[in-house]
Enzyme design. Structure first.
Site, PDB file in Angstrom:
ATOM      1  N   TYR A 190       9.742  -4.034  -1.386  1.00 25.45           N
ATOM      2  CA  TYR A 190       9.955  -3.997   0.098  1.00 25.45           C
ATOM      3  C   TYR A 190      11.085  -2.843   0.280  1.00 25.45           C
ATOM      4  O   TYR A 190      11.143  -2.359   1.202  1.00 25.45           O
ATOM      5  CB  TYR A 190      10.293  -5.483   0.812  1.00 25.45           C
ATOM      6  CG  TYR A 190       9.635  -5.800   2.003  1.00 25.45           C
ATOM      7  CD1 TYR A 190       9.089  -4.904   2.768  1.00 25.45           C
ATOM      8  CD2 TYR A 190       9.295  -7.201   2.240  1.00 25.45           C
ATOM      9  CE1 TYR A 190       8.247  -5.409   3.817  1.00 25.45           C
ATOM     10  CE2 TYR A 190       8.910  -7.499   3.138  1.00 25.45           C
ATOM     11  CZ  TYR A 190       8.219  -6.785   4.143  1.00 25.45           C
ATOM     12  OH  TYR A 190       7.767  -7.354   5.215  1.00 25.45           O
ATOM     13  N   GLU A 197       9.992   5.013   4.020  1.00 23.10           N
ATOM     14  CA  GLU A 197       9.853   5.142   5.675  1.00 23.10           C
ATOM     15  C   GLU A 197      11.043   5.769   6.465  1.00 23.10           C
ATOM     16  O   GLU A 197      10.910   6.713   7.043  1.00 23.10           O
ATOM     17  CB  GLU A 197       9.331   3.604   6.261  1.00 23.10           C
ATOM     18  CG  GLU A 197       7.982   3.275   5.782  1.00 23.10           C
ATOM     19  CD  GLU A 197       7.733   1.953   5.955  1.00 23.10           C
ATOM     20  OE1 GLU A 197       8.352   1.445   7.238  1.00 23.10           O
ATOM     21  OE2 GLU A 197       7.228   1.042   5.385  1.00 23.10           O
TER      22      GLU A 197
END
Ligand SMILES: CCCCCCCCCCCCC/C=C/C(=O)SCCNC(=O)CCNC(=O)[C@H](O)C(C)(C)COP(=O)(O)OP(=O)(O)OC[C@H]1O[C@@H](n2cnc3c(N)ncnc32)[C@H](O)[C@@H]1OP(=O)(O)O
Length: 268
Positions: A190, A197
């Protein structure tokens, strides 16, 4: 799917195929003695649940296969070309298709066939769609960034694990290593996905500023001004409050599934 020793929790709408096929002689007495109307209602509920399970199982199988195809395509590309340049373009169509199809998951939560928060799922799916459509697809200049490869690899490992977890759970044949992977890998994946991103959005900023992409400057006939550059900065900042919520949600799920802890989740 759950540890049998775990304290009983409010059951999800759909847990496994077995939920809808009670063993002979195990039907609740209310069902045996009920009126014709009650029996009809029970039958309708069972048909609905069976349909939901069939749909979810098919959906999860298709998504597992889809992300496996993506993984193989990425490996093949890298082995053949020896570089990540051009990798995104080569898998873009498949990625856009399967990631966009995941919008269905928000629908699963909304209609209640999966007991997950619409908001949690919505944020997760929307942030992925935003990355796919409005960053990597829309801004050609970032497609060869290493950060794109980072989040692509992370998403792919996550999704193969997640969808195969759901599939095997629904079929009541969940190997422990998949359960373990589902509720442990995210601890590292995660944050890595978020790093990939955020670096990709950051890399897009200069191009967006220069080109005025997706922006509207005044004066225009709608009398509206929109600057995509500042929108991207707001999106990056929104990770600060939103990401911890998703991460802590997964940590709670982990405690519930792997350690059988009773977690009382707030309603949407
Ligand atoms: C418009 C622009 C918006 C921009 C906004 C930007 C802000 C963004 C901030 C945050 C961005 C994060 C970016 C990260 C991206 C990445 O993905 S990095 C890769 C790593 N990611 C992960 O590991 C998380 C992957 N995502 C998820 O797991 C989910 O999306 C989730 C919603 C976060 C959590 O899932 P949830 O469903 O709540 O948990 P589970 O334990 O898996 O399931 C709960 C129960 O529901 C059942 N279930 C769920 N889905 C299904 C299904 N498809 N089929 C069958 N069953 C399902 C599941 O079995 C569980 O049931 P029980 O075990 O009986 O409880």
């Amino acid at each position: 799917m759950r540890d049998p020793a775990a304290p009983s929790l409010p059951a999800p709408a759909v847990s496994s195929l077995a939920d809808f096929h009670p063993a002979p002689g195990t039907m609740a007495s209310g069902e045996e003695d009920g009126t014709v109307e009650e029996k009809e209602n029970n039958n309708k509920k069972k048909t609905k649940s069976t349909l939901a399970t069939i749909w979810l199982t098919s959906y999860n199988i298709v998504m597992t296969v889809g992300w496996l195809v993506l993984a193989l395509a990425m490996i093949r590309f890298y082995v053949q070309k020896g570089s990540h340049r051009g990798l995104y373009r080569s898998i873009a169509r498949t990625l856009k298709f399967f990631q966009t199809f995941a919008l269905v998951e928000v629908g699963h939560c909304a209609i209640g066939i999966v007991k997950t928060s619409v908001i949690v799922t919505g944020v997760q799916v929307c942030s992925r769609l935003f990355m796919v459509w409005f960053i990597t697809n829309g801004i050609r200049q970032v497609q060869n960034e290493e950060s794109v490869i980072l989040f692509l690899v992370v998403w792919t490992v996550t999704e193969i694990t997640r969808y195969s977890y759901y599939t095997f759970s629904l079929l009541n044949h969940l190997p422990y290593f998949i359960k373990w992977a589902r509720y442990n890998l995210f601890i590292i994946l995660y944050p890595l996905g978020v790093v990939g991103e955020l670096f990709t959005i950051y890399a897009a900023l200069p191009f967006v500023r220069r080109s005025g992409l997706y922006s509207m400057r005044l004066p225009n006939k709608y009398n509206v001004s929109f600057d995509y550059y500042y929108c991207l900065i707001i999106v990056m900042l929104s990770y600060i409050p939103l990401f911890p919520q998703l991460y802590f949600h997964m940590l709670r799920q982990r405690r519930k599934v792997l350690h059988g802890e009773v977690i009382v989740e707030k309603d949407d």
